[in-house]
Every structure is written in C-alpha cells, then in structure tokens.
Design an enzyme around this catalytic site. Structure first.
Site, PDB file in Angstrom:
ATOM      1  N   ARG A  26       0.847  -1.191   0.000  1.00 13.56           N
ATOM      2  CA  ARG A  26       0.000   0.000   0.000  1.00 13.56           C
ATOM      3  C   ARG A  26       0.885   1.245   0.000  1.00 13.56           C
ATOM      4  O   ARG A  26       1.952   1.275   0.620  1.00 13.56           O
ATOM      5  CB  ARG A  26      -0.901   0.030   1.246  1.00 13.56           C
ATOM      6  CG  ARG A  26      -2.060  -0.951   1.209  1.00 13.56           C
ATOM      7  CD  ARG A  26      -3.122  -0.588   0.165  1.00 13.56           C
ATOM      8  NE  ARG A  26      -4.258  -1.498   0.181  1.00 13.56           N
ATOM      9  CZ  ARG A  26      -4.388  -2.543  -0.639  1.00 13.56           C
ATOM     10  NH1 ARG A  26      -3.478  -2.825  -1.531  1.00 13.56           N
ATOM     11  NH2 ARG A  26      -5.479  -3.295  -0.575  1.00 13.56           N
TER      12      ARG A  26
ATOM     13  N   HIS B 166      -0.783   0.044  -9.889  1.00 12.53           N
ATOM     14  CA  HIS B 166      -1.448  -0.903  -8.967  1.00 12.53           C
ATOM     15  C   HIS B 166      -1.942  -2.137  -9.732  1.00 12.53           C
ATOM     16  O   HIS B 166      -3.141  -2.436  -9.774  1.00 12.53           O
ATOM     17  CB  HIS B 166      -2.625  -0.219  -8.245  1.00 12.53           C
ATOM     18  CG  HIS B 166      -3.023  -0.946  -6.985  1.00 12.53           C
ATOM     19  ND1 HIS B 166      -3.399  -0.313  -5.828  1.00 12.53           N
ATOM     20  CD2 HIS B 166      -3.090  -2.279  -6.703  1.00 12.53           C
ATOM     21  CE1 HIS B 166      -3.690  -1.220  -4.888  1.00 12.53           C
ATOM     22  NE2 HIS B 166      -3.503  -2.427  -5.406  1.00 12.53           N
TER      23      HIS B 166
END
Ligand code: NAP
Ligand code: GLV
Length: 306
Positions: A221, A269
């Site tokens: 993250r 991502h």
C-alpha cells in the site's frame, strides 16, 4: 439467502452473473440505497451508507486481499470480514516481484537504454550473493514471493509478526528483529497489510538500514511509504532505485515526482489483480460452507487489522 454486491470502480454485471451462476439458489442484487438488507455482501470500498443498512449481514467478502479501506468503516456488528485468499493473486505477485528484482539485478534498464542508442555494451556480471532480498510480510503473498525468489537462488530473508519457518528463507519476526532483518537485506519487498502499526514503515530511518545500494519494491500500500524520504534517499545515492506499484493517492496525481524520477519505476497498482472467475468461485464456495455451519479460512481479525 440474499447477496448484495457493492463494489466501487468495478463493473457489476459480470460479477452479478457469475455469482448467480455459482449460487443459483441465492438472490443476488446490486446495492441500491434503501433495498432490503442482505445476508452476505461482496464489496470493495463500499460507502458507509451501504454498511449502515445491513443489520443482519453474516459476512462481508472483500474482493481484494487488503482490507485496510474496510477497516476504516463502521461495520455491522455480527458480520465477519473475509479477505480474498490468493484466488490467483500470489502467482501474479511472484511474477511481478521476481521480474522487478531480476530487472534491477541484471541491469536490464541499462541495457535497454544502451540498445536504444545503438550501443552493444557489456556490464560486469554481479554476484547474486550481493543481492539478498528481504520480504516484509510472509502471508499468502509474501510466502509465495519468497519461495519464487529462492528458485532464482537469491538469498532470501522474511519478516513477519509471528515467527515462521520456511525452507531456505532466513526468517525474522516482530519489532525486536526488524533492524537485523533490514540490515541483512539489500532489496526490500513490502508485502505487509496496511494497519496502524505498519503505516509509514518505509521511511528514512528504516530504509537507511538496508545494505549499501538498497532497492525498494513496494507492492502493498502507498501509505506504507513516506514519499519524501524515498526521494531524499534516492537523490543522495543512499538507495539505488525503487519499483512502486501502489501510492498514497491513486491514480498517482499528475506532477507527482515519482512519475519522472529517473530511479523509480511506476506501475498502476497492477502487480496482483483480482481475477473475477477465481474470486467468485472462492466466495461462492465459502458462502456454501458458512451456510452448512462450517468454518472458513481468510477471516480478518479486526483487532489486528488484517
Ligand atoms: P496476509 O496473508 O494477511 O499476510 C500479511 C503478512 O504480514 C503476515 O505474514 C503477517 O504476519 C505480516 N504482518 C502483519 N502485520 C505485521 C507487523 N506489524 N509486523 C510484521 N509483520 C506483520 O496478506 P497477503 O494476502 O499476503 O497480502 C499482503 C498485502 O498485499 C495486502 O494487505 C495488500 O495491502 C497487498 N496487496 C497488494 C496488491 C497489489 O496489486 N499491489 C494485491 C494484493 C494485495 P503473521 O504471519 O505473523 O500474521
Ligand atoms: C489489491 O491491492 C488487493 O488488496 O487485493
């Protein structure tokens, strides 16, 4: 049995069709405000208003491995949170991380740049033993990544909360062994969940403990990383480079220095995508198991945050 689908940024129709096919006895609906409450929910970053309308929910199935966004919400009291348990993600993560490590170790960026200039260049082979890789997080994804890196004979270290034993992987655990783990690593791969304990864990102090020429691969993250600390360490030459797949704000805002930094490789991502068919099969299987009154794997502990 009613299942409600409530996933931001996800095309609903194929999920609804897949869930209906896998659980023909269930009523499967897309959430509409004010609709009758569900027994099970399939979610990604749902609005608080959805959760507030679900007093009888038995389980919330997150269509990702990381539940950090869900943990920030007020959850229905009786509902268990269930994360995706691999469902085709770990092999993708192993591909991505091995690719990033090998690209850095073998200097493929440098070769590509030379070839673009019409240069037939050789670089001195580097010793694998000089590139020990430390994997932060030895869960579903981290363990698979650590094992995949061993196939290429890199020295591999792992760090987790509870002690682990993995063949050919030097395992460290807990805050007491964190510094030793970092000091033994040159390439650092982050596969921790985002929790209050891990937010900002990739910072000037921790990244400075890596062996000289350190390299960061962040696939967990964006909020694990202190962005300005990474830039400072790259600019000072303390770190050699970074591959980043996750960011504090996604999409990565235009003008963010990561876009153009010469030592940073950015991907959007995409290191381990949710695979719809595998995920539906896993969720449907777990709903059927719960309906039989049997236990399932992948339940999140709200106290730990993962
Ligand atoms: P997981 O199975 O829950 O594993 C988490 C690992 O982190 C465990 O080994 C755990 O230790 C360790 N850990 C947690 N808190 C820690 C702490 N404070 N100190 C040390 N170790 C700690 O999770 P996963 O399925 O491997 O996924 C990891 C993360 O990857 C997700 O949370 C998500 O954020 C990210 N992810 C990213 C993508 C992408 O496309 N970029 C895709 C999927 C997932 P224990 O084993 O002792 O519990
Ligand atoms: C993706 O980031 C996930 O958590 O599955």
């Amino acid at each position: 049995m009613k299942i409600t689908f409530c996933c931001t940024d996800t095309k609903a129709e194929p999920w609804l069709a897949g869930l209906r096919a896998a659980l023909p006895e269930a009523l499967v609906e897309l959430w509409q405000p004010g609709a009758a409450p569900a027994d099970y929910a399939v979610v990604w970053a749902p609005p608080q208003a959805f959760l507030d309308e679900q007093p009888q929910l038995k389980a919330l199935f997150n269509i990702g491995a990381g539940v950090d966004a869900l943990m920030l919400l007020r959850l229905p009291p009786g509902a268990q949170v269930v994360r995706l348990d691999d469902a085709g993600m770990s092999v993708q993560m192993a591909e991505y991380v091995c690719h990033a490590v090998i690209r850095h170790f073998r200097e493929f960026d440098g070769y590509e740049a030379d070839v673009k200039q019409g240069k037939w260049s050789y670089r001195k082979p580097r010793a694998r033993a000089d590139f020990p890789v430390g994997v932060m997080g030895l869960g579903v994804l981290g363990e698979r990544v650590a094992r995949a890196l061993r196939v290429f004979e890199f020295p591999v270290m792992g760090w987790s909360r509870s002690p682990k034993a993995l063949d050919d992987v030097r395992c460290f655990a807990g805050p007491a062994q964190f510094d030793d783990f970092l000091a033994a690593s040159r390439v650092l791969v982050n596969l921790l969940p985002l929790t209050p304990e891990t937010e900002g864990i990739l910072n000037r102090a921790t990244l400075s403990r890596l062996k000289p020429g350190g390299y960061l691969i962040n696939v967990a993250r964006g909020a694990h990383l202190v962005d300005e600390d990474l830039i400072a360490l790259l600019d000072s030459g303390q770190l050699a480079g970074a591959t980043l797949d996750v960011f504090r704000t996604e999409p990565l805002p235009a003008g963010h220095p990561f876009w153009t930094h010469p030592k940073i490789t950015v991907t959007p991502h995409t290191s381990a995508r949710t695979l719809r068919e595998e995920s539906i099969a896993q969720i449907a299987g777990k709903i059927a198991t719960l309906e039989r009154g049997e236990p399932i794997a992948g339940i999140v502990d709200p106290a730990r945050g993962y």
